[in-house]
Design a protein around this motif. Structure first.
Motif, short mmCIF file in Angstrom:
data_model
loop_
_atom_site.label_atom_id
_atom_site.label_comp_id
_atom_site.label_asym_id
_atom_site.label_seq_id
_atom_site.Cartn_x
_atom_site.Cartn_y
_atom_site.Cartn_z
N ALA A 70 0.71 -1.08 0.17
CA ALA A 70 0.06 0.21 0.09
C ALA A 70 0.99 1.14 0.33
CB ALA A 70 -0.95 -0.43 1.21
N LEU A 71 2.07 1.03 0.37
CA LEU A 71 2.50 2.25 0.60
C LEU A 71 3.47 2.37 -0.26
CD1 LEU A 71 4.61 1.83 4.81
CD2 LEU A 71 2.36 3.30 4.19
N LEU A 72 3.36 1.83 -1.38
CA LEU A 72 4.39 1.62 -2.57
C LEU A 72 3.62 3.80 -3.64
CD1 LEU A 72 5.13 -1.50 -3.41
CD2 LEU A 72 6.82 0.24 -2.48
N GLU A 73 2.05 3.13 -3.15
CA GLU A 73 1.57 3.63 -4.00
C GLU A 73 1.19 5.20 -3.08
OE1 GLU A 73 -2.33 2.50 -3.61
OE2 GLU A 73 -1.70 0.61 -4.86
N THR A 74 1.95 6.34 -2.06
CA THR A 74 1.80 6.82 -1.46
C THR A 74 3.16 7.07 -0.94
OG1 THR A 74 -0.38 8.13 0.06
CG2 THR A 74 -0.09 5.71 0.22
N PRO A 75 2.59 7.65 -0.29
CA PRO A 75 4.53 8.19 -0.02
C PRO A 75 3.88 8.37 1.79
CG PRO A 75 3.93 10.34 -0.99
CD PRO A 75 2.93 9.40 -0.69
N LEU A 76 4.68 8.50 2.44
CA LEU A 76 4.51 8.46 4.14
C LEU A 76 5.11 10.06 4.87
CD1 LEU A 76 6.61 5.33 5.69
CD2 LEU A 76 3.66 5.74 6.25
#
Length: 190
Positions: A70-76
């Motif tokens: 999921a974090l590949l699509e949106t940055p922390l």
């Protein structure tokens, strides 16, 4: 090969199988942070004595971070460190706030109490929220090795720890959650 030599080799292999190559040192303060957009996926720890201090027992740690799909699509974003989440020799139950996830751990050691205080770095996972959270059982016993792999499809949201005075050590359990995309509400004008 003599039976004595076979026995010595077997003992050497068994003892090295339990050795942990750690990122931290006994009784030293330390801090670990995952690289951009990665989360903690594996925590390993072994109990050791510091030979220069005799009974100043402590844990050494090794951390592994990795990609979460999921974090590949949106940055922390909005990553921040907590203050100390515990006092020496006290129980703590920590969870990141506002659907944030753990991406770093920091600790200070006190030789008098033979214990550690912990801080955690928490980051917001973009437009995702945590759900279906669950605690593991305690994953170690006093003075024994600890290995915890975050289950596939989950992220680490929190840590709880109980100090065991008789073993001068801590027991740990971990709070993990799934991530779900938070959709913007659709307004229908009719």
């Amino acid at each position: 090969m003599t039976p004595l030599l076979k026995t010595l080799l077997l003992l050497a292999c068994l003892s090295s199988a339990h050795a942990l190559t750690s990122m931290t040192n006994v009784t030293e303060d330390w801090s670990f942070t995952c690289t951009d957009n990665q989360a903690l996926l594996l925590l390993e720890s072994a109990f050791e004595e510091n030979p220069t201090l005799g009974e100043a027992d402590d844990r050494v740690w090794n951390f592994t971070c990795g990609d979460v799909p999921a974090l590949l699509e949106t940055p922390l974003t909005d990553c921040e460190w907590t203050f100390d989440v515990n006092d020496y020799t006290s129980y703590f139950e920590f969870q990141c706030y506002n659907d944030e996830i753990v991406t770093g751990v920091s600790s200070t050691y006190d030789v008098n109490s033979r214990d550690r205080k912990f801080r955690f770095q928490c980051c917001k996972p973009g437009n995702y929220v945590t759900h279906a959270c669950q605690y593991s059982d305690f994953v170690n016993k006093a003075q024994e090795d600890l290995t915890y792999a975050v289950p596939d499809g989950f992220v680490l949201r929190g840590v709880s720890s109980l100090y065991v005075a008789s073993g001068r050590d801590r027991l740990f359990k971990f709070d993990v959650c799934k991530l779900a995309l938070l959709f913007d509400p659709v307004v229908i004008i009719g």
